[in-house]
Design an enzyme around this catalytic site. Sequence first.
Site, PDB file in Angstrom:
ATOM      1  N   ARG A   1      81.633  60.479 139.867  1.00  0.00           N
ATOM      2  CA  ARG A   1      81.381  59.439 138.855  1.00  0.00           C
ATOM      3  C   ARG A   1      80.283  59.976 137.950  1.00  0.00           C
ATOM      4  O   ARG A   1      79.170  60.244 138.402  1.00  0.00           O
ATOM      5  CB  ARG A   1      80.959  58.125 139.516  1.00  0.00           C
ATOM      6  CG  ARG A   1      80.442  57.110 138.519  1.00  0.00           C
ATOM      7  CD  ARG A   1      80.311  55.719 139.083  1.00  0.00           C
ATOM      8  NE  ARG A   1      81.610  55.098 139.236  1.00  0.00           N
ATOM      9  CZ  ARG A   1      81.793  53.784 139.425  1.00  0.00           C
ATOM     10  NH1 ARG A   1      80.767  52.967 139.473  1.00  0.00           N
ATOM     11  NH2 ARG A   1      83.009  53.289 139.549  1.00  0.00           N
TER      12      ARG A   1
ATOM     13  N   HIS B   1      88.738  55.466 133.881  1.00  0.00           N
ATOM     14  CA  HIS B   1      88.504  54.993 135.256  1.00  0.00           C
ATOM     15  C   HIS B   1      89.874  54.891 135.955  1.00  0.00           C
ATOM     16  O   HIS B   1      90.361  53.805 136.265  1.00  0.00           O
ATOM     17  CB  HIS B   1      87.805  53.631 135.216  1.00  0.00           C
ATOM     18  CG  HIS B   1      87.214  53.206 136.522  1.00  0.00           C
ATOM     19  ND1 HIS B   1      87.204  54.008 137.648  1.00  0.00           N
ATOM     20  CD2 HIS B   1      86.596  52.044 136.891  1.00  0.00           C
ATOM     21  CE1 HIS B   1      86.605  53.364 138.630  1.00  0.00           C
ATOM     22  NE2 HIS B   1      86.237  52.173 138.210  1.00  0.00           N
TER      23      HIS B   1
ATOM     24  N   GLN C   1      90.669  52.875 139.325  1.00  0.00           N
ATOM     25  CA  GLN C   1      90.733  51.422 139.195  1.00  0.00           C
ATOM     26  C   GLN C   1      92.148  50.979 138.815  1.00  0.00           C
ATOM     27  O   GLN C   1      92.649  49.958 139.282  1.00  0.00           O
ATOM     28  CB  GLN C   1      89.732  50.948 138.132  1.00  0.00           C
ATOM     29  CG  GLN C   1      89.699  49.450 137.960  1.00  0.00           C
ATOM     30  CD  GLN C   1      89.150  48.721 139.168  1.00  0.00           C
ATOM     31  OE1 GLN C   1      88.070  49.039 139.643  1.00  0.00           O
ATOM     32  NE2 GLN C   1      89.889  47.742 139.689  1.00  0.00           N
TER      33      GLN C   1
ATOM     34  N   ASP D   1      86.652  43.432 130.938  1.00  0.00           N
ATOM     35  CA  ASP D   1      85.628  44.261 131.596  1.00  0.00           C
ATOM     36  C   ASP D   1      84.292  43.889 130.952  1.00  0.00           C
ATOM     37  O   ASP D   1      84.252  43.136 129.955  1.00  0.00           O
ATOM     38  CB  ASP D   1      85.978  45.747 131.360  1.00  0.00           C
ATOM     39  CG  ASP D   1      85.035  46.726 132.045  1.00  0.00           C
ATOM     40  OD1 ASP D   1      84.300  46.324 132.968  1.00  0.00           O
ATOM     41  OD2 ASP D   1      85.041  47.917 131.650  1.00  0.00           O
TER      42      ASP D   1
ATOM     43  N   CYS E   1      87.885  44.435 136.683  1.00  0.00           N
ATOM     44  CA  CYS E   1      87.571  45.526 137.626  1.00  0.00           C
ATOM     45  C   CYS E   1      86.293  45.262 138.401  1.00  0.00           C
ATOM     46  O   CYS E   1      86.087  45.859 139.456  1.00  0.00           O
ATOM     47  CB  CYS E   1      87.495  46.855 136.889  1.00  0.00           C
ATOM     48  SG  CYS E   1      86.146  46.966 135.703  1.00  0.00           S
TER      49      CYS E   1
ATOM     50  N   ARG F   1      91.258  48.852 145.925  1.00  0.00           N
ATOM     51  CA  ARG F   1      90.624  50.158 145.663  1.00  0.00           C
ATOM     52  C   ARG F   1      90.720  51.010 146.927  1.00  0.00           C
ATOM     53  O   ARG F   1      90.976  52.209 146.863  1.00  0.00           O
ATOM     54  CB  ARG F   1      89.154  49.959 145.264  1.00  0.00           C
ATOM     55  CG  ARG F   1      88.929  49.265 143.927  1.00  0.00           C
ATOM     56  CD  ARG F   1      89.403  50.112 142.765  1.00  0.00           C
ATOM     57  NE  ARG F   1      88.792  51.425 142.743  1.00  0.00           N
ATOM     58  CZ  ARG F   1      87.573  51.684 142.251  1.00  0.00           C
ATOM     59  NH1 ARG F   1      86.857  50.720 141.708  1.00  0.00           N
ATOM     60  NH2 ARG F   1      87.083  52.915 142.272  1.00  0.00           N
TER      61      ARG F   1
HETATM   62  N1  NVA Z   1      83.284  49.859 131.840  1.00  0.00           N
HETATM   63  C1  NVA Z   1      82.443  49.732 133.025  1.00  0.00           C
HETATM   64  C2  NVA Z   1      83.279  49.764 134.255  1.00  0.00           C
HETATM   65  C3  NVA Z   1      82.507  49.541 135.547  1.00  0.00           C
HETATM   66  C4  NVA Z   1      83.357  49.664 136.781  1.00  0.00           C
HETATM   67  C5  NVA Z   1      81.389  50.835 133.029  1.00  0.00           C
HETATM   68  O1  NVA Z   1      81.733  51.983 132.698  1.00  0.00           O
HETATM   69  O2  NVA Z   1      80.239  50.558 133.348  1.00  0.00           O
HETATM   70  N1   CP Z   2      85.104  48.578 139.613  1.00  0.00           N
HETATM   71  C1   CP Z   2      84.236  49.504 140.052  1.00  0.00           C
HETATM   72  O1   CP Z   2      84.422  50.698 139.870  1.00  0.00           O
HETATM   73  O2   CP Z   2      83.161  49.007 140.721  1.00  0.00           O
HETATM   74  P1   CP Z   2      81.857  49.802 141.135  1.00  0.00           P
HETATM   75  O3   CP Z   2      81.127  50.169 139.860  1.00  0.00           O
HETATM   76  O4   CP Z   2      81.081  48.847 141.985  1.00  0.00           O
HETATM   77  O5   CP Z   2      82.240  51.037 141.889  1.00  0.00           O
END
Ligand code: NVA
Ligand code: CP
Length: 307
Positions: free
Chosen positions: A106, A133, A136, A221, A261, A289
């Site tokens: 990540r 992502h 997800q 989101d 998500c 997930r």
């Molecule tokens: N768009 C959000 C998704 C979190 C799971 C982010 O990148 O923070």
């Molecule tokens: N939806 C998702 O990826 O959640 P987290 O940021 O908690 O991993």
Amino acid sequence: MPNSCRHFLSLLDLSPAELSQLITRAIELKAQWKAGHSHTILSNRTLGMIFEKSSTRTRVSFETGMTQFGGHAIFLSPRDTQLGRGEPIEDSARVLSRMVDLIMIRTFEQSKIEAFAENSRVPVINALTNEYHPCQLLADVQTYIEHKGSIQGKTVTWIGDGNNMCHSYMNAAKQFDFKLVIACPEGYDPEPSIAEKTKDHFEIIRDPIEASRGADLITTDVWTSMGQEEEQQKRLKAFALHKVSQAHMQVAKKDAVFMHCLPAHRGEEVDADVIDGNQSIVWDQAENRLHAQKALIEFLARNSGIL
Ligand code: NVA
Ligand code: CP
């Protein structure tokens, strides 16, 4: 060293047939786990998990998935590895991939995970970048199918930012053959290069109510993604008309479902009576997930020869 193993850096890395088989397998693994069958195919195998951003669901689902497979997962953060002290990403990839069997990352730029994958001897999984992502979306599609049947030909409405989740919905629309309607405010459109690759599968309708008409699934989101914290005040204003409410659910199909998500901000991108209402399937979505990523890990392990 030539790198011939399969990676999962975006949904476009698997064919539509492979993705569809993977979702079927996720549903099967979920049923098997719930029936009490253990499936310890990855004993003595290790997943390295690099997190340069926060996470609840992603970390716990990957780590639990490896435990259920009889393997192990190592949490690595830049705060306490040499990644945070400037060791090149390519060197980190070369070293880690000589020790672990799969790597999940990540991070920020997609180019970073691509550089990592180019130098990795083992499969690399995108667990969220600024651009995508994809994990997800595996869970989202599995959840839709479990509740409503095939997603092919259905209409999905995305309300909010043209961000990493939106981009993965665009890729999913292409790979799973559904129609995506995006209601994003001007200035927050998806990336043109990603739009170019998926242009036959989505349209932008600015008005969120118009965009929700006849939808089978409405999803949204956060307005401020990780790494955009300093833009928060500006974004609160820009997205003020993009909160998902009962008004949107009412113009969608009668049996439409709502997904997010997570993490969610009730009263910002979604009203509490939608996310906590009877059309919301967000908790099954979060649980999936685990199951979808187990299917992904199994797929990549098989393709890299460790299974
Ligand atoms: N768009 C959000 C998704 C979190 C799971 C982010 O990148 O923070
Ligand atoms: N939806 C998702 O990826 O959640 P987290 O940021 O908690 O991993």
